[in-house]
Every structure is written in structure tokens, then in C-alpha cells.
Design a protein around this motif. Structure first.
Motif, PDB file in Angstrom:
ATOM      1  N   SER A   1       6.221  15.251  -4.019  1.00  0.00           N
ATOM      2  CA  SER A   1       6.188  16.234  -5.113  1.00  0.00           C
ATOM      3  C   SER A   1       5.790  17.586  -4.539  1.00  0.00           C
ATOM      4  N   ILE A   2       6.553  18.627  -4.898  1.00  0.00           N
ATOM      5  CA  ILE A   2       6.358  19.973  -4.333  1.00  0.00           C
ATOM      6  C   ILE A   2       6.102  20.959  -5.456  1.00  0.00           C
ATOM      7  N   THR A   3       5.019  21.728  -5.317  1.00  0.00           N
ATOM      8  CA  THR A   3       4.740  22.826  -6.234  1.00  0.00           C
ATOM      9  C   THR A   3       4.808  24.130  -5.455  1.00  0.00           C
ATOM     10  N   GLU A   4       4.388  25.200  -6.086  1.00  0.00           N
ATOM     11  CA  GLU A   4       4.498  26.508  -5.448  1.00  0.00           C
ATOM     12  C   GLU A   4       3.640  26.596  -4.179  1.00  0.00           C
ATOM     13  N   LYS A   5       2.447  25.953  -4.192  1.00  0.00           N
ATOM     14  CA  LYS A   5       1.549  26.062  -3.042  1.00  0.00           C
ATOM     15  C   LYS A   5       1.206  24.721  -2.393  1.00  0.00           C
ATOM     16  N   LYS A   6       1.451  23.627  -3.086  1.00  0.00           N
ATOM     17  CA  LYS A   6       1.036  22.320  -2.587  1.00  0.00           C
ATOM     18  C   LYS A   6       2.224  21.383  -2.415  1.00  0.00           C
ATOM     19  N   LEU A   7       1.995  20.397  -1.579  1.00  0.00           N
ATOM     20  CA  LEU A   7       2.987  19.349  -1.361  1.00  0.00           C
ATOM     21  C   LEU A   7       2.237  18.021  -1.245  1.00  0.00           C
ATOM     22  N   LYS A   8       2.650  17.025  -2.038  1.00  0.00           N
ATOM     23  CA  LYS A   8       2.001  15.720  -2.007  1.00  0.00           C
ATOM     24  C   LYS A   8       3.004  14.645  -1.573  1.00  0.00           C
ATOM     25  N   PHE A   9       2.529  13.790  -0.705  1.00  0.00           N
ATOM     26  CA  PHE A   9       3.355  12.707  -0.165  1.00  0.00           C
ATOM     27  C   PHE A   9       2.645  11.387  -0.486  1.00  0.00           C
ATOM     28  N   LYS A  10       3.317  10.522  -1.261  1.00  0.00           N
ATOM     29  CA  LYS A  10       2.716   9.260  -1.691  1.00  0.00           C
ATOM     30  C   LYS A  10       3.564   8.075  -1.228  1.00  0.00           C
ATOM     31  N   PHE A  11       2.875   6.979  -0.957  1.00  0.00           N
ATOM     32  CA  PHE A  11       3.556   5.727  -0.628  1.00  0.00           C
ATOM     33  C   PHE A  11       2.545   4.588  -0.694  1.00  0.00           C
ATOM     34  N   ASN A  12       3.035   3.362  -0.603  1.00  0.00           N
ATOM     35  CA  ASN A  12       2.190   2.168  -0.595  1.00  0.00           C
ATOM     36  C   ASN A  12       2.336   1.450   0.738  1.00  0.00           C
ATOM     37  N   ILE A  13       1.199   1.038   1.301  1.00  0.00           N
ATOM     38  CA  ILE A  13       1.206   0.190   2.497  1.00  0.00           C
ATOM     39  C   ILE A  13       1.306  -1.261   2.039  1.00  0.00           C
ATOM     40  N   ILE A  14       2.246  -2.017   2.580  1.00  0.00           N
ATOM     41  CA  ILE A  14       2.437  -3.423   2.235  1.00  0.00           C
ATOM     42  C   ILE A  14       2.100  -4.280   3.454  1.00  0.00           C
ATOM     43  N   ASN A  15       1.170  -5.202   3.268  1.00  0.00           N
ATOM     44  CA  ASN A  15       0.794  -6.121   4.344  1.00  0.00           C
ATOM     45  C   ASN A  15       1.879  -7.190   4.486  1.00  0.00           C
ATOM     46  N   SER A  16       2.522  -7.252   5.653  1.00  0.00           N
ATOM     47  CA  SER A  16       3.608  -8.205   5.880  1.00  0.00           C
ATOM     48  C   SER A  16       3.122  -9.547   6.409  1.00  0.00           C
ATOM     49  N   GLN A  17       1.808  -9.690   6.649  1.00  0.00           N
ATOM     50  CA  GLN A  17       1.283 -10.942   7.184  1.00  0.00           C
ATOM     51  C   GLN A  17       1.335 -12.034   6.119  1.00  0.00           C
ATOM     52  N   THR A  18       1.807 -13.218   6.482  1.00  0.00           N
ATOM     53  CA  THR A  18       1.940 -14.326   5.532  1.00  0.00           C
ATOM     54  C   THR A  18       0.770 -15.296   5.608  1.00  0.00           C
ATOM     55  N   ASN A  19      -0.165 -15.073   6.526  1.00  0.00           N
ATOM     56  CA  ASN A  19      -1.291 -15.997   6.690  1.00  0.00           C
ATOM     57  C   ASN A  19      -2.567 -15.486   6.027  1.00  0.00           C
ATOM     58  N   GLY A  20      -2.467 -14.449   5.190  1.00  0.00           N
ATOM     59  CA  GLY A  20      -3.622 -13.952   4.462  1.00  0.00           C
ATOM     60  C   GLY A  20      -4.557 -13.085   5.264  1.00  0.00           C
ATOM     61  N   ILE A  21      -4.187 -12.703   6.479  1.00  0.00           N
ATOM     62  CA  ILE A  21      -5.048 -11.871   7.321  1.00  0.00           C
ATOM     63  C   ILE A  21      -5.018 -10.423   6.817  1.00  0.00           C
ATOM     64  N   LYS A  22      -6.205  -9.812   6.679  1.00  0.00           N
ATOM     65  CA  LYS A  22      -6.274  -8.417   6.274  1.00  0.00           C
ATOM     66  C   LYS A  22      -5.957  -7.512   7.455  1.00  0.00           C
ATOM     67  N   LEU A  23      -5.349  -6.375   7.146  1.00  0.00           N
ATOM     68  CA  LEU A  23      -5.092  -5.355   8.148  1.00  0.00           C
ATOM     69  C   LEU A  23      -6.028  -4.181   7.893  1.00  0.00           C
ATOM     70  N   SER A  24      -6.563  -3.601   8.948  1.00  0.00           N
ATOM     71  CA  SER A  24      -7.446  -2.456   8.806  1.00  0.00           C
ATOM     72  C   SER A  24      -7.225  -1.511   9.971  1.00  0.00           C
ATOM     73  N   GLY A  25      -7.477  -0.238   9.728  1.00  0.00           N
ATOM     74  CA  GLY A  25      -7.271   0.742  10.790  1.00  0.00           C
ATOM     75  C   GLY A  25      -7.382   2.166  10.275  1.00  0.00           C
ATOM     76  N   ASN A  26      -6.556   3.060  10.842  1.00  0.00           N
ATOM     77  CA  ASN A  26      -6.606   4.486  10.520  1.00  0.00           C
ATOM     78  C   ASN A  26      -5.198   5.032  10.330  1.00  0.00           C
ATOM     79  N   ILE A  27      -5.049   5.863   9.298  1.00  0.00           N
ATOM     80  CA  ILE A  27      -3.744   6.403   8.909  1.00  0.00           C
ATOM     81  C   ILE A  27      -3.684   7.895   9.235  1.00  0.00           C
ATOM     82  N   PHE A  28      -2.574   8.305   9.836  1.00  0.00           N
ATOM     83  CA  PHE A  28      -2.239   9.718  10.019  1.00  0.00           C
ATOM     84  C   PHE A  28      -0.873   9.972   9.392  1.00  0.00           C
ATOM     85  N   ILE A  29      -0.732  11.149   8.775  1.00  0.00           N
ATOM     86  CA  ILE A  29       0.561  11.571   8.242  1.00  0.00           C
ATOM     87  C   ILE A  29       0.819  12.992   8.744  1.00  0.00           C
ATOM     88  N   LEU A  30       1.940  13.176   9.401  1.00  0.00           N
ATOM     89  CA  LEU A  30       2.298  14.481   9.936  1.00  0.00           C
ATOM     90  C   LEU A  30       3.399  15.098   9.078  1.00  0.00           C
TER      91      LEU A  30
END
Length: 241
Positions: free
Chosen positions: A134-163
Motif C-alpha cells: 500500500s502506497i500513500t503520498e509519504k509512506k509505503l507499507k509491505f505486508k505478508f504472512n510467513i508460513i511454516n512449511s515444517q510438517t513435524n510441528g517444529i517451530k521456526l525462529s530467527g530474524n527478518i530483514f526486508i529491503l
């Protein structure tokens, strides 16, 4: 002459060495003892069976009335045990990396390398969906969902960067307007996350100048140990409100 039956019974015990002994017992008392003892025994057995059934019922009732705080503490203890297990695995992974030789190049050109760093972005540990800009006159927002693809119930954790990149500048979330010419980013500077099934992400940027007609996003995700597990380019997207 008619004789009346006696109300008692007489027992005579003979002993060769001693004089005979005579015992007399009332017939009513004998009847009471004959029927009373078995009756008392049956009543005791019945009482024990009744108490046993009610004892089990009382145990179930007490468990159902168990205070919520105890249930919450049990759940918290379970969560802490899982967290300790996860931290132990992470610590072992970091120790393995420290024992490995350092990487010979900077990952993606502007991240400081760590010992034993691996590129696991082709392993499909996770996916993204619901991409929205979504883009406005001064701001820009980028949205999405992270989906865990692991089938054994293991949680994923870490750090996110968006360029965000246009033809004049490069912005990075969560470190806005980073100067890559003077220093490199470290993988731990990103937005921290833990995901069991899915997790929403929302990044805000300054809107690029209108002279930049097209913009690109790059999603970069590291594990807590510094391995790259996701690297995706989104775009081009028109820079229009």
C-alpha cells in the motif's frame, strides 16, 4: 403332663482327664449369632465396595475442580521445558559454527559473515503468502504472512530483514536507511520472530521519489544461529498511490 420346650440349649463337653463341663446358651442368642455374623460380614463387604466406588468418584471430582492456577502452572512448565530444549539446540548449533572456518565472502553483499554460516534458502523451510503493498503520498507499507512449511510441528525462529530498492536508494527494515558503505549489517539486527504455523509481517518505509517508477522488495530471513533460510525478491511494483 405336657412339657414346654426349653428356651436354651445345653452343651456338655466331656474330657477323659477332667470333669465334664456344661454350657448353656439361649436359643434366641444362638439365632442372632447364626444370622447376625454373616449379615454383618455382608454389610462390611457392601460398605467397602460402596466406599471404593465413591472414592474414585471423589478423586475425579477433585481433579475436575483443580484450580485454574495449577493448570496454568503446568502449561507454563511445559512451555519452559520446550524453550529450554530449543535453547539447548541453538547453543549447540552456535558451538558448531564457532568450530567451523569463517565464511570467505559476505552474504548477499552487505551482511557481516559468521563462522559456519549456511545458505539454506533452497530447503523450503518456509514460504510467504498474502503479499500486499500500500502506497500513500509519504509512506509505503509491505505486508505478508510467513508460513511454516515444517510438517513435524517444529517451530521456526530467527530474524527478518526486508529491503526496498529503487533506482536511487536502498532502504532496509527494521534498520531504516542503513549506510552500507560504512558498515555491514549483522543477522541479529533483524526483527525477531517465532512461528508455529504462520506469522504476519508488516514493514513501513519512506515512499521513494516519484521519479523512481519501479520498486523492488527483497525478503531475507535468518535463523537464530545466523543461517539464511529465506531469500526472495518481490517486484517490480509500480510506485503509484
Amino acid at each position: 403332663m405336657i412339657s414346654r420346650p426349653s428356651r436354651s440349649i445345653t452343651f456338655v463337653i466331656y474330657d477323659k482327664e477332667k470333669n465334664a463341663k456344661c454350657f448353656e446358651i439361649n436359643k434366641f442368642t444362638l439365632k442372632v449369632l447364626s444370622f447376625g455374623i454373616p449379615l454383618v460380614f455382608l454389610m462390611c463387604v457392601g460398605s467397602l465396595a460402596f466406599l471404593s466406588i465413591n472414592f474414585k468418584t471423589l478423586i475425579s471430582e477433585f481433579k475436575s475442580r483443580e484450580p485454574k492456577i495449577i493448570t496454568q502452572l503446568k502449561e507454563k512448565n511445559t512451555g519452559l521445558a520446550l524453550a529450554v530444549e530449543e535453547k539447548t539446540k541453538q547453543n549447540q548449533s552456535l558451538l558448531d559454527k564457532l568450530a567451523s572456518p569463517p565464511s570467505d565472502s559476505t552474504l548477499l553483499g552487505f551482511f557481516r559473515p559468521v563462522k559456519g554460516q549456511l545458505d539454506l534458502s533452497n530447503k523450503d523451510y518456509m514460504t510467504t503468502e498474502g503479499l500486499d503493498v500500500s502506497i500513500t503520498e509519504k509512506k509505503l507499507k509491505f505486508k505478508f504472512n510467513i508460513i511454516n512449511s515444517q510438517t513435524n510441528g517444529i517451530k521456526l525462529s530467527g530474524n527478518i530483514f526486508i529491503l526496498l530498492k529503487d533506482n536511487k536508494s536502498l532502504q532496509v527494515y527494521p534498520q531504516m536507511d542503513a549506510d552500507f558503505g560504512n558498515s555491514l549489517l549483522t543477522f541479529s539486527m533483524g526483527e525477531r520472530f517465532t512461528v508455529s504455523r504462520f506469522r504476519p509481517v508488516e514493514a513501513s518505509f519512506k515512499r521513494p521519489a516519484p521519479s523512481s517508477s519501479l520498486i523492488y522488495f527483497r525478503i531475507i530471513i535468518f535463523t537464530r544461529a545466523g543461517d539464511l533460510i529465506y531469500n526472495k525478491v518481490v517486484g517490480p511494483i509500480k510506485n503509484r498511490t
